[in-house]
Write an enzyme that holds these catalytic residues in place. Structure first.
Site, PDB file in Angstrom:
ATOM      1  N   LEU A 102     -10.151   6.466 -39.341  1.00 13.71           N
ATOM      2  CA  LEU A 102      -9.422   7.492 -38.600  1.00 13.71           C
ATOM      3  C   LEU A 102     -10.082   7.711 -37.246  1.00 13.71           C
ATOM      4  O   LEU A 102     -11.294   7.962 -37.170  1.00 13.71           O
ATOM      5  CB  LEU A 102      -9.393   8.801 -39.383  1.00 13.71           C
ATOM      6  CG  LEU A 102      -8.293   8.964 -40.442  1.00 13.71           C
ATOM      7  CD1 LEU A 102      -8.364   7.839 -41.478  1.00 13.71           C
ATOM      8  CD2 LEU A 102      -8.403  10.311 -41.140  1.00 13.71           C
ATOM      9  N   CYS A 103      -9.294   7.616 -36.187  1.00 17.68           N
ATOM     10  CA  CYS A 103      -9.766   7.814 -34.824  1.00 17.68           C
ATOM     11  C   CYS A 103     -10.955   6.874 -34.563  1.00 17.68           C
ATOM     12  O   CYS A 103     -10.837   5.661 -34.725  1.00 17.68           O
ATOM     13  CB  CYS A 103     -10.127   9.278 -34.607  1.00 17.68           C
ATOM     14  SG  CYS A 103     -10.438   9.716 -32.869  1.00 17.68           S
ATOM     15  N   THR A 104     -12.126   7.412 -34.226  1.00 20.05           N
ATOM     16  CA  THR A 104     -13.285   6.560 -33.948  1.00 20.05           C
ATOM     17  C   THR A 104     -13.852   5.939 -35.220  1.00 20.05           C
ATOM     18  O   THR A 104     -14.740   5.084 -35.140  1.00 20.05           O
ATOM     19  CB  THR A 104     -14.388   7.351 -33.222  1.00 20.05           C
ATOM     20  OG1 THR A 104     -14.763   8.487 -34.024  1.00 20.05           O
ATOM     21  CG2 THR A 104     -13.909   7.829 -31.857  1.00 20.05           C
ATOM     22  N   GLY A 105     -13.349   6.335 -36.367  1.00 17.39           N
ATOM     23  CA  GLY A 105     -13.735   5.666 -37.609  1.00 17.39           C
ATOM     24  C   GLY A 105     -13.348   4.202 -37.598  1.00 17.39           C
ATOM     25  O   GLY A 105     -13.893   3.394 -38.360  1.00 17.39           O
ATOM     26  N   THR A 122      -7.313   3.018 -31.902  1.00 18.17           N
ATOM     27  CA  THR A 122      -8.274   4.122 -31.936  1.00 18.17           C
ATOM     28  C   THR A 122      -7.832   5.087 -30.847  1.00 18.17           C
ATOM     29  O   THR A 122      -6.769   4.915 -30.246  1.00 18.17           O
ATOM     30  CB  THR A 122      -9.712   3.616 -31.706  1.00 18.17           C
ATOM     31  OG1 THR A 122     -10.642   4.691 -31.945  1.00 18.17           O
ATOM     32  CG2 THR A 122      -9.906   3.097 -30.291  1.00 18.17           C
TER      33      THR A 122
END
Length: 319
Positions: A102-105, A122
């Site tokens: 998720l996102c920067t994950g 991202t």
């Protein structure tokens, strides 16, 4: 009973934990505990968020069988992880039915090598950094989320909720997913192919006059939208308008209008079945040739390819 485990890294952003609401509501709507949830980390124990608050976590190895592994990170991309940490994440990902960054994950998935040769997204502001860090990944910074087989990635933090609802839709169908979106007061469940940001917001002029001209342009894309027409809306001379517009937005009026037309055309291409010549007319390109040239300049691919990708993404979500 699918188990969803949210894996935290130090400096994670609290908002990312909100994705659990989609799975909780699925249980409510199903009238049973269809999903079980856990918050984990590689080592277990308290993990401190970007705002300084700690959240207790279960050691990842102690969570048990995981169906869906969600990797949560912070407002900035996580630093390179130790190889031992990546090995444990890889092992858990291999045992899971699906894994999502998720996102920067998404950077964690990149470090794990799970994105090599795949499309991924991202937060748009870190897309260039992701391309540089993982040259084997096809980074698409204008997507809300992307599904590549068992691997999912999402854009900025709130896009993680769109991804979570899409995961539920895969498991339980469109009706329940739509009900979850309504319960969460989401305007609508955004498809993965939707653009991350609006050109109108991106321009962000400081004066009411330039903003008024932009809003007019957005609502009248089929007009010629010359500098003279926009200047009249802003109650400025064409010369004053062109100078003020560039000073406030960093773009010429012509470039800004083309960007808005591209955004409108892309949305129509992705979300409707309108013929391409109709899309070109309604978005103000006049004909398909001009629209195609603009798409090639901006996206490096023709409108037909954008539609094929959108339909492929929608088909993946529907399966």
């Amino acid at each position: 009973m699918p188990h969803v485990s949210m894996v935290l890294t130090p400096g994670f952003q609290f908002l990312a934990l909100g994705v659990q609401a989609a799975f909780e509501l699925a249980n409510v709507l199903k009238g049973e505990e269809y999903y079980t949830l856990s918050i984990a980390s590689v080592e277990g124990g308290p993990v401190t968020s970007s705002s300084g608050f700690a959240v207790p976590t279960t050691r990842l190895d102690d969570v048990g069988p995981v169906d869906t592994l969600l990797l949560l990170a912070g407002l900035v991309p996580p630093p390179p992880q130790e190889e031992a940490t990546l090995d444990r994440l890889r092992a858990m990902a291999r045992q899971s039915r699906r894994v999502a960054g998720l996102c920067t994950g998404a950077f964690l998935l990149g470090q794990m090598g799970l994105l090599d040769g795949c499309r991924a997204t991202t937060h748009w502001s870190y897309a260039r950094q992701m391309r540089e860090a993982f040259p084997g990944v096809r980074v698409e910074d204008d997507r809300i989320f992307i599904n590549e087989g068992a691997v999912w990635t999402s854009a900025g933090l709130t896009a993680g909720l769109d991804l979570a609802v899409a995961l539920v839709e895969k498991d339980l169908g469109r009706e329940i997913a739509g009900s979850i979106a309504r319960r969460l007061v989401m305007h609508h469940r955004r498809a993965g192919g939707q653009s991350q940001h609006s050109e109108l917001l991106e321009l962000a002029p400081s004066s009411d006059r330039i903003q008024k001209a932009l809003i007019f342009a957005r609502s009248h894309l089929a007009n010629p939208l010359t500098v003279e027409e926009l200047a009249e809306v802003a109650a400025l001379s064409p010369r004053q308008f062109a100078r003020a517009f560039r000073a406030e937005t960093g773009q010429t009026p012509a470039k800004a209008v083309e960007q808005m037309r591209l955004e409108a055309a892309r949305l129509m291409i992705e979300e409707t079945r309108h013929p391409m010549d109709q899309v070109a007319r309604e978005s103000g390109f006049l004909d398909l040739r001009r629209m195609r040239e603009a798409f090639m300049r901006q996206y490096g691919q023709p409108p037909q390819a954008v539609r094929r990708l959108a339909r492929s993404a929608q088909a993946n979500v529907a399966r």
